[in-house]
Design a protein around this motif. Structure first.
Motif, PDB file in Angstrom:
ATOM      1  N   GLY A  72      40.281  33.690  36.836  1.00 55.16           N
ATOM      2  CA  GLY A  72      38.975  34.424  36.406  1.00 55.16           C
ATOM      3  C   GLY A  72      38.338  35.157  37.363  1.00 55.16           C
ATOM      4  O   GLY A  72      37.045  35.600  36.991  1.00 55.16           O
ATOM      5  N   LEU A  73      38.933  35.469  38.465  1.00 57.71           N
ATOM      6  CA  LEU A  73      38.040  36.237  39.526  1.00 57.71           C
ATOM      7  C   LEU A  73      37.790  37.574  39.065  1.00 57.71           C
ATOM      8  O   LEU A  73      36.671  37.953  39.164  1.00 57.71           O
ATOM      9  N   TYR A  74      38.733  38.090  38.645  1.00 56.84           N
ATOM     10  CA  TYR A  74      38.310  39.629  38.144  1.00 56.84           C
ATOM     11  C   TYR A  74      37.353  39.674  37.109  1.00 56.84           C
ATOM     12  O   TYR A  74      36.328  40.566  37.125  1.00 56.84           O
ATOM     13  N   ARG A  75      37.421  38.617  36.272  1.00 57.64           N
ATOM     14  CA  ARG A  75      36.400  38.579  35.175  1.00 57.64           C
ATOM     15  C   ARG A  75      34.911  38.478  35.635  1.00 57.64           C
ATOM     16  O   ARG A  75      34.117  39.319  35.128  1.00 57.64           O
ATOM     17  N   ILE A  76      34.934  37.624  36.760  1.00 55.43           N
ATOM     18  CA  ILE A  76      33.554  37.368  37.387  1.00 55.43           C
ATOM     19  C   ILE A  76      33.041  38.607  38.003  1.00 55.43           C
ATOM     20  O   ILE A  76      31.796  38.943  38.106  1.00 55.43           O
ATOM     21  N   THR A  77      34.012  39.405  38.625  1.00 55.69           N
ATOM     22  CA  THR A  77      33.528  40.335  39.753  1.00 55.69           C
ATOM     23  C   THR A  77      33.029  41.551  38.487  1.00 55.69           C
ATOM     24  O   THR A  77      32.030  42.236  38.779  1.00 55.69           O
ATOM     25  N   GLN A  78      33.536  41.867  37.408  1.00 55.85           N
ATOM     26  CA  GLN A  78      33.288  42.896  36.539  1.00 55.85           C
ATOM     27  C   GLN A  78      32.063  42.533  35.709  1.00 55.85           C
ATOM     28  O   GLN A  78      31.286  43.472  35.198  1.00 55.85           O
ATOM     29  N   GLY A  79      32.007  41.154  35.317  1.00 61.80           N
ATOM     30  CA  GLY A  79      30.756  40.672  34.557  1.00 61.80           C
ATOM     31  C   GLY A  79      29.571  40.807  35.599  1.00 61.80           C
ATOM     32  O   GLY A  79      28.677  41.438  34.960  1.00 61.80           O
ATOM     33  N   VAL A  80      29.791  40.519  36.857  1.00 54.27           N
ATOM     34  CA  VAL A  80      28.725  40.708  37.880  1.00 54.27           C
ATOM     35  C   VAL A  80      28.429  42.230  37.926  1.00 54.27           C
ATOM     36  O   VAL A  80      27.288  42.737  38.082  1.00 54.27           O
ATOM     37  N   HIS A  81      29.398  43.125  37.815  1.00 54.72           N
ATOM     38  CA  HIS A  81      29.204  44.599  38.158  1.00 54.72           C
ATOM     39  C   HIS A  81      28.218  45.184  36.899  1.00 54.72           C
ATOM     40  O   HIS A  81      27.221  45.859  37.328  1.00 54.72           O
ATOM     41  N   VAL A  82      28.558  44.888  35.704  1.00 53.37           N
ATOM     42  CA  VAL A  82      27.961  45.502  34.519  1.00 53.37           C
ATOM     43  C   VAL A  82      26.542  44.616  34.378  1.00 53.37           C
ATOM     44  O   VAL A  82      25.572  45.265  34.249  1.00 53.37           O
ATOM     45  N   ILE A  83      26.534  43.446  34.603  1.00 48.51           N
ATOM     46  CA  ILE A  83      25.143  42.473  34.629  1.00 48.51           C
ATOM     47  C   ILE A  83      24.063  43.140  35.751  1.00 48.51           C
ATOM     48  O   ILE A  83      23.003  43.514  35.465  1.00 48.51           O
ATOM     49  N   SER A  84      24.634  43.422  36.846  1.00 46.08           N
ATOM     50  CA  SER A  84      23.735  43.737  38.006  1.00 46.08           C
ATOM     51  C   SER A  84      23.361  45.205  37.866  1.00 46.08           C
ATOM     52  O   SER A  84      22.072  45.667  38.180  1.00 46.08           O
ATOM     53  N   GLY A  85      24.223  46.072  37.103  1.00 44.77           N
ATOM     54  CA  GLY A  85      23.840  47.592  36.860  1.00 44.77           C
ATOM     55  C   GLY A  85      22.945  47.404  35.897  1.00 44.77           C
ATOM     56  O   GLY A  85      21.984  48.103  35.788  1.00 44.77           O
ATOM     57  N   THR A  86      23.061  46.673  34.842  1.00 43.94           N
ATOM     58  CA  THR A  86      22.034  46.619  33.702  1.00 43.94           C
ATOM     59  C   THR A  86      20.747  46.142  34.106  1.00 43.94           C
ATOM     60  O   THR A  86      19.584  46.577  33.796  1.00 43.94           O
ATOM     61  N   LEU A 210       3.120  45.531  37.542  1.00 43.16           N
ATOM     62  CA  LEU A 210       4.180  46.199  37.702  1.00 43.16           C
ATOM     63  C   LEU A 210       5.472  45.401  37.991  1.00 43.16           C
ATOM     64  O   LEU A 210       6.580  45.300  37.239  1.00 43.16           O
ATOM     65  N   LEU A 211       5.366  44.503  39.240  1.00 46.21           N
ATOM     66  CA  LEU A 211       6.465  43.462  39.432  1.00 46.21           C
ATOM     67  C   LEU A 211       6.872  42.825  38.363  1.00 46.21           C
ATOM     68  O   LEU A 211       8.130  42.369  38.279  1.00 46.21           O
ATOM     69  N   GLY A 212       6.105  42.158  37.750  1.00 42.43           N
ATOM     70  CA  GLY A 212       5.903  41.145  36.632  1.00 42.43           C
ATOM     71  C   GLY A 212       7.057  41.978  35.440  1.00 42.43           C
ATOM     72  O   GLY A 212       7.843  41.550  34.862  1.00 42.43           O
ATOM     73  N   TRP A 213       6.419  43.063  35.111  1.00 39.37           N
ATOM     74  CA  TRP A 213       7.375  43.957  34.092  1.00 39.37           C
ATOM     75  C   TRP A 213       8.450  44.102  34.471  1.00 39.37           C
ATOM     76  O   TRP A 213       9.615  43.727  33.729  1.00 39.37           O
ATOM     77  N   ALA A 214       8.784  44.614  35.711  1.00 34.81           N
ATOM     78  CA  ALA A 214      10.237  44.915  36.294  1.00 34.81           C
ATOM     79  C   ALA A 214      10.994  43.854  36.129  1.00 34.81           C
ATOM     80  O   ALA A 214      12.410  43.669  35.616  1.00 34.81           O
ATOM     81  N   GLY A 215      10.650  42.588  36.790  1.00 39.12           N
ATOM     82  CA  GLY A 215      11.309  41.145  36.946  1.00 39.12           C
ATOM     83  C   GLY A 215      11.565  40.928  35.392  1.00 39.12           C
ATOM     84  O   GLY A 215      12.755  40.646  34.930  1.00 39.12           O
ATOM     85  N   GLY A 216      10.653  41.049  34.564  1.00 37.92           N
ATOM     86  CA  GLY A 216      10.796  40.296  33.201  1.00 37.92           C
ATOM     87  C   GLY A 216      11.784  41.275  32.392  1.00 37.92           C
ATOM     88  O   GLY A 216      12.781  40.522  31.496  1.00 37.92           O
ATOM     89  N   ALA A 217      11.568  42.618  32.515  1.00 37.14           N
ATOM     90  CA  ALA A 217      12.244  43.335  31.573  1.00 37.14           C
ATOM     91  C   ALA A 217      13.809  43.346  32.167  1.00 37.14           C
ATOM     92  O   ALA A 217      14.728  43.482  31.273  1.00 37.14           O
ATOM     93  N   LEU A 219      15.364  40.910  33.448  1.00 33.83           N
ATOM     94  CA  LEU A 219      15.774  39.481  33.120  1.00 33.83           C
ATOM     95  C   LEU A 219      16.154  39.574  31.295  1.00 33.83           C
ATOM     96  O   LEU A 219      17.308  39.259  30.961  1.00 33.83           O
ATOM     97  N   ALA A 220      15.292  40.136  30.603  1.00 32.81           N
ATOM     98  CA  ALA A 220      15.471  40.143  29.216  1.00 32.81           C
ATOM     99  C   ALA A 220      16.395  41.075  28.904  1.00 32.81           C
ATOM    100  O   ALA A 220      17.399  40.934  28.126  1.00 32.81           O
ATOM    101  N   LEU A 221      16.395  42.279  29.560  1.00 32.92           N
ATOM    102  CA  LEU A 221      17.741  42.989  29.148  1.00 32.92           C
ATOM    103  C   LEU A 221      19.370  42.432  29.625  1.00 32.92           C
ATOM    104  O   LEU A 221      20.211  42.710  28.943  1.00 32.92           O
ATOM    105  N   THR A 222      19.159  41.666  30.616  1.00 32.65           N
ATOM    106  CA  THR A 222      20.431  40.887  30.906  1.00 32.65           C
ATOM    107  C   THR A 222      20.605  39.824  29.938  1.00 32.65           C
ATOM    108  O   THR A 222      21.719  39.980  29.375  1.00 32.65           O
ATOM    109  N   ALA A 223      19.537  39.192  29.440  1.00 32.90           N
ATOM    110  CA  ALA A 223      19.731  38.231  28.532  1.00 32.90           C
ATOM    111  C   ALA A 223      20.491  38.626  27.173  1.00 32.90           C
ATOM    112  O   ALA A 223      21.544  38.061  26.587  1.00 32.90           O
ATOM    113  N   VAL A 224      19.810  39.692  26.808  1.00 34.93           N
ATOM    114  CA  VAL A 224      20.472  40.304  25.343  1.00 34.93           C
ATOM    115  C   VAL A 224      21.726  41.118  25.447  1.00 34.93           C
ATOM    116  O   VAL A 224      22.284  41.821  24.414  1.00 34.93           O
TER     117      VAL A 224
END
Lengths: 401, 155
Positions: A72-86, A210-217, A219-224
């Protein structure tokens, strides 16, 4: 002639005044920019490394030998790729908002700061470009004239180069600003009751807000969205372009048989799996002959570079068993060729370790059902730790070298 | 006038300048070497164009809206409304290509399988309910704070 010149002078003074007021606010100071910059640096670095992994896998240089384990290594790398980008999208917007007043600082008169400032063009342009094209790509929307993987790849180098310059130029300032007793931030915080583009009556946006919004948004965008690859988030997927359980036979499809133009050839009773060795046909097997070979079962993910992945139970014949059946024991690579007429993803290469892995299968069934056309009937390649686009469908030939 | 402190020009500064520009030039070289796939002119339009759209359009609009919110709204509503607007804008920008279904193909129903338009509307409604609740709670707390000294005075 004095009129326009005076107007320009007045406008210039007005802009300078408002810029300087803005830069005194905590939301626009070095500390805020540093916190957002660190978060963005982490996200961009993850994106870059994981993107490079996928690129190198799909166009491997001679020295690169990607193993078949862990599955599952490739799966993890590409999940991380898109999650961190989002996750980086709100962070980038907040960072650009925070540093926006600096856009109106006077031009640099000395060459070194000018060159450093010039690198902000590829940094800002590249950051927006990478996140916009990446997001549009996973939504399968291509409004630009270039081939996405190549544009995204070279854009990543330009952006990461600019990021290296930015880190080198700003790291020491950021370190100072992040200290509790920093004079850079305390001076700014003291005069935090003014708005960037107004007088003192309007409530400014604070650093915490500002930082709260950036962090919260973030996390929220990642979650959905991350439920397209993270199982426990699947129930709250609202904006992911895929859901792992939606698709024929319980799996998403990246390229349908009709899109690939293989509908007739895949259903042709004359279909055979041909094994070529050094250009000569060594073996030809129909589906019945394949079914007579030892059957292998494995639970493996299809993992897409677009960040989605889905596991399924696959059954078929191990590639290595087909090669053994053809009396082939020594080889460097096995090229798996599809019925598709050309195209970048109509063939893929298995290196020795991948081809020798017993879970690298020419699958005929998925989740207990015969593969349908969209999943690669009559047979498809499925192997551990490989990009989805290299799990070749509608296989017709193995070319052994 | 507040001027951001000049970057410290030590070994790290110079090292990163050399390495960073080398990487940028490597990327630009690759872009042109690979021109059949990258269409450098079109690439550049998008690369620079997105920065211009942000700096000349998006950022001024956001600043203006934030300023208007600060000027027009009651004090206790400013922060929640600004956050609500920012979150709504982000969500609309992100989900627009999904909701419009630009990448949807009849041949592949498993791609973009959700009702993104409905999800966007539901999310926006949720955001603004939360904004409303925030303002309501802030108002109640404010009234209570004002009420406490009166009670003290009357006793």
């Amino acid at each position: 002639m004095n009129g326009p010149r005076h107007a320009v002078q007045t406008l210039h003074e007005e802009i300078s005044t408002r810029r300087d007021r803005a830069l005194e606010q905590p939301a626009h100071d070095v500390r805020t920019a540093a916190v957002l910059g660190i978060a963005l640096g982490v996200c961009f670095s993850l994106c870059f490394v994981t993107g490079l992994v996928s690129h190198t896998l799909q166009q491997p240089p001679q020295w690169f030998d990607w193993g078949s384990r862990p599955a599952g290594l490739y799966r993890i790398t590409q999940g991380v790729h898109v999650i961190s980008g989002t996750a980086a999208i709100p962070l980038l917007l907040a960072k650009l908002w925070s540093v926006y007043p600096r856009l109106f600082l006077p031009l640099e008169r000395h060459i070194v700061p000018a060159i450093e400032r010039l690198s902000l063009v590829p940094l800002v342009g590249g950051s927006l470009f990478m996140l916009f094209t990446g997001t549009a790509n996973i939504a399968r929307w291509y409004p630009w004239p270039f081939f996405f993987p190549r544009g995204h790849y070279w854009g990543a180098w330009i952006t990461i180069g600019a990021l290296v310059i930015h880190i080198g130029a700003r790291a020491s300032n950021a370190r100072v600003a992040l200290r509790r007793d920093s004079s850079i931030t305390t001076a700014a915080t003291a005069s935090s009751d003014r708005n960037p583009i107004s007088d003192g009556r309007i409530r400014p946006i604070g650093r915490r807000t500002l930082l709260g919004w950036a962090g919260g948004a973030s996390l929220a965008l990642t979650a959905v969205t991350a439920g397209q690859t993270v199982p426990f988030l699947r129930r709250i997927v609202l904006f992911a372009p895929r859901r792992p359980d939606i698709g024929s036979q319980g799996l998403p499809v990246n390229r349908a048989a009709s899109e690939a133009g293989v509908m007739d050839r895949a259903q042709d009773p004359q279909w055979r799996l041909i094994v070529d060795v050094d250009g000569a046909e060594k073996l030809s097997l129909d589906l019945a002959a394949l079914a007579a070979l030892p059957q292998r079962h494995a639970t493996l993910p299809i993992a897409c570079v677009e960040g989605w992945s889905a596991s399924a139970r696959w059954s078929g014949v191990s590639v290595i068993d087909v090669l053994t059946h053809a009396s082939i024991t020594q080889f460097d690579t096995v090229e798996v060729v599809s019925l598709e007429d050309g195209g970048l993803y109509s063939r893929s290469i298995l290196n020795t370790s991948q081809a020798r892995d017993r879970d690298t299968i020419l699958a005929t069934t998925v989740n207990g059902e015969t593969l349908n056309l969209d999943h690669g009937f009559p047979i498809r390649l499925i192997g551990p730790n490989r990009p989805g686009v290299m799990q070749t469908k509608w296989v017709t030939r193995l070319v052994v070298r | 006038m507040t001027t951001p402190a000049l970057p410290h020009r030590g070994r790290m500064f110079w090292g990163s300048m050399v390495v960073g520009w080398a990487i940028i030039l490597f990327g630009i070289r690759g872009l042109f070497m690979d021109r059949a796939a990258t269409a450098p002119a079109g690439f550049t339009k998008w690369f620079i164009g997105l920065a211009i759209v942000h700096d000349a359009l998006l950022a001024p609009v956001v600043f203006t809206v934030a300023w208007l919110a600060g000027r027009v709204l009651p004090r206790r509503a400013v922060v929640p409304v600004r956050l609500g607007l920012a979150t709504s804008g982000l969500l609309i920008l992100y989900s627009w290509p999904l909701a419009r279904g630009y990448g949807r193909r009849e041949s592949n129903p498993s791609a973009l399988p959700l009702d993104y338009g409905r999800n966007l509307v539901v999310s926006l409604i949720t955001i603004w309910i939360l904004v409303g609740l925030w303002i309501a709670i802030a108002s109640i707390q404010s009234h209570r704070r004002r009420a406490v000294p009166q009670v003290t005075r009357s006793t």
